[in-house]
Design a protein around this motif. Structure first.
Motif, PDB file in Angstrom:
ATOM      1  N   ILE A  94       0.886  -1.170   0.000  1.00 30.91           N
ATOM      2  CA  ILE A  94       0.000   0.000   0.000  1.00 30.91           C
ATOM      3  C   ILE A  94       0.925   1.221   0.000  1.00 30.91           C
TER       4      ILE A  94
ATOM      5  N   VAL B  54       0.960   5.396   0.116  1.00 31.03           N
ATOM      6  CA  VAL B  54       0.208   6.637   0.284  1.00 31.03           C
ATOM      7  C   VAL B  54       1.202   7.776   0.161  1.00 31.03           C
ATOM      8  N   TYR B  55       0.849   8.782  -0.597  1.00 28.57           N
ATOM      9  CA  TYR B  55       1.799   9.890  -0.753  1.00 28.57           C
ATOM     10  C   TYR B  55       1.100  11.232  -0.580  1.00 28.57           C
ATOM     11  N   ASP B  56       1.887  12.163  -0.143  1.00 29.28           N
ATOM     12  CA  ASP B  56       1.421  13.533   0.088  1.00 29.28           C
ATOM     13  C   ASP B  56       2.536  14.410  -0.479  1.00 29.28           C
TER      14      ASP B  56
ATOM     15  N   GLN C 162      -7.515   5.354  -4.516  1.00 32.69           N
ATOM     16  CA  GLN C 162      -8.076   6.581  -3.962  1.00 32.69           C
ATOM     17  C   GLN C 162      -7.089   7.712  -4.214  1.00 32.69           C
ATOM     18  N   ASN C 163      -7.454   8.933  -4.117  1.00 39.69           N
ATOM     19  CA  ASN C 163      -6.473  10.022  -4.293  1.00 39.69           C
ATOM     20  C   ASN C 163      -5.258   9.771  -3.433  1.00 39.69           C
TER      21      ASN C 163
ATOM     22  N   VAL D 167      -3.458   7.202  -3.115  1.00 41.09           N
ATOM     23  CA  VAL D 167      -3.341   5.863  -2.508  1.00 41.09           C
ATOM     24  C   VAL D 167      -3.309   4.801  -3.603  1.00 41.09           C
TER      25      VAL D 167
ATOM     26  N   LEU E 242      10.386   7.211  -7.503  1.00 41.62           N
ATOM     27  CA  LEU E 242       9.742   8.231  -6.665  1.00 41.62           C
ATOM     28  C   LEU E 242      10.794   9.103  -5.976  1.00 41.62           C
TER      29      LEU E 242
ATOM     30  N   ILE F   7      10.412  13.250  -5.655  1.00 38.30           N
ATOM     31  CA  ILE F   7       9.946  14.000  -4.480  1.00 38.30           C
ATOM     32  C   ILE F   7      11.023  14.951  -3.966  1.00 38.30           C
TER      33      ILE F   7
ATOM     34  N   GLU G 229       9.699  18.302   1.775  1.00 41.53           N
ATOM     35  CA  GLU G 229       8.332  18.814   1.558  1.00 41.53           C
ATOM     36  C   GLU G 229       7.333  17.659   1.389  1.00 41.53           C
ATOM     37  N   ASP G 230       7.819  16.597   0.721  1.00 44.27           N
ATOM     38  CA  ASP G 230       6.902  15.524   0.333  1.00 44.27           C
ATOM     39  C   ASP G 230       7.057  14.305   1.255  1.00 44.27           C
ATOM     40  N   SER G 231       5.988  13.499   1.293  1.00 41.73           N
ATOM     41  CA  SER G 231       6.007  12.307   2.144  1.00 41.73           C
ATOM     42  C   SER G 231       5.379  11.137   1.396  1.00 41.73           C
ATOM     43  N   VAL G 232       6.108  10.005   1.383  1.00 40.71           N
ATOM     44  CA  VAL G 232       5.578   8.784   0.775  1.00 40.71           C
ATOM     45  C   VAL G 232       5.734   7.678   1.815  1.00 40.71           C
ATOM     46  N   ILE G 233       4.660   6.915   2.054  1.00 39.48           N
ATOM     47  CA  ILE G 233       4.747   5.795   2.988  1.00 39.48           C
ATOM     48  C   ILE G 233       4.458   4.500   2.237  1.00 39.48           C
ATOM     49  N   PHE G 234       5.318   3.529   2.437  1.00 40.50           N
ATOM     50  CA  PHE G 234       5.158   2.201   1.840  1.00 40.50           C
ATOM     51  C   PHE G 234       4.814   1.218   2.955  1.00 40.50           C
TER      52      PHE G 234
END
Lengths: 87, 87
Positions: free
Chosen positions: B4, B6-8, B29-30, B32, B49, B53, B57-62
């Motif tokens: 999964i 999720v990124y911001d 999902q947006n 996700v 990625l 990024i 500033e940016d965050s990605v979770i795996f």
């Protein structure tokens, strides 16, 4: 058990959804919560969110991990929230 | 394994991040993505990625699930994307 909740809800409902999730889980990213939670509290959270969302506009996904032994989590970039040691 | 993501990320980088993830995973999902992925492809996705990024500033979770036997996924409201049978 460990749960990851991701939601995509209408702007008018985002704050409400955030507040409900924050009662039970840790905010880790915009629209993403995670954390250890009991079955009872997960049921409560689902019922509370169910009252808030508009089913044909909003989307909430619950990923439930009954054991975290087979999973891990890695962050790239900024660590926005969440606890240190989780999975 | 099942992942999964999720990124911001900053608005200027969202489309790029989406395109990279869509090469390997299913949009659900947006911001996700989820799906089965090989170790090699997960490494590739992370490298791609990482080039996009801005780390502060940016965050990605795996979230990586080496076995989906102990996990499940439930959707409340609208089913926006993803495959039917996943975990």
């Amino acid at each position: 058990m460990f749960v990851i909740v991701v939601y995509d809800v209408g702007e008018k409902r985002v704050v409400k959804a955030l507040k409900r999730c924050r009662k039970y889980l840790n905010w880790v990213q915009n629209s993403v919560f995670e954390g250890e939670i009991s079955e009872a509290n997960l049921t409560k959270l689902k019922m509370e969110l169910d009252k808030i969302i508009v089913p044909d506009e909003d989307s909430v996904i619950f990923y439930t991990l009954r054991s975290t032994r087979y999973s891990d989590r890695q962050i790239m970039g900024l660590r926005k929230g969440g606890q240190d040691l989780i999975i």
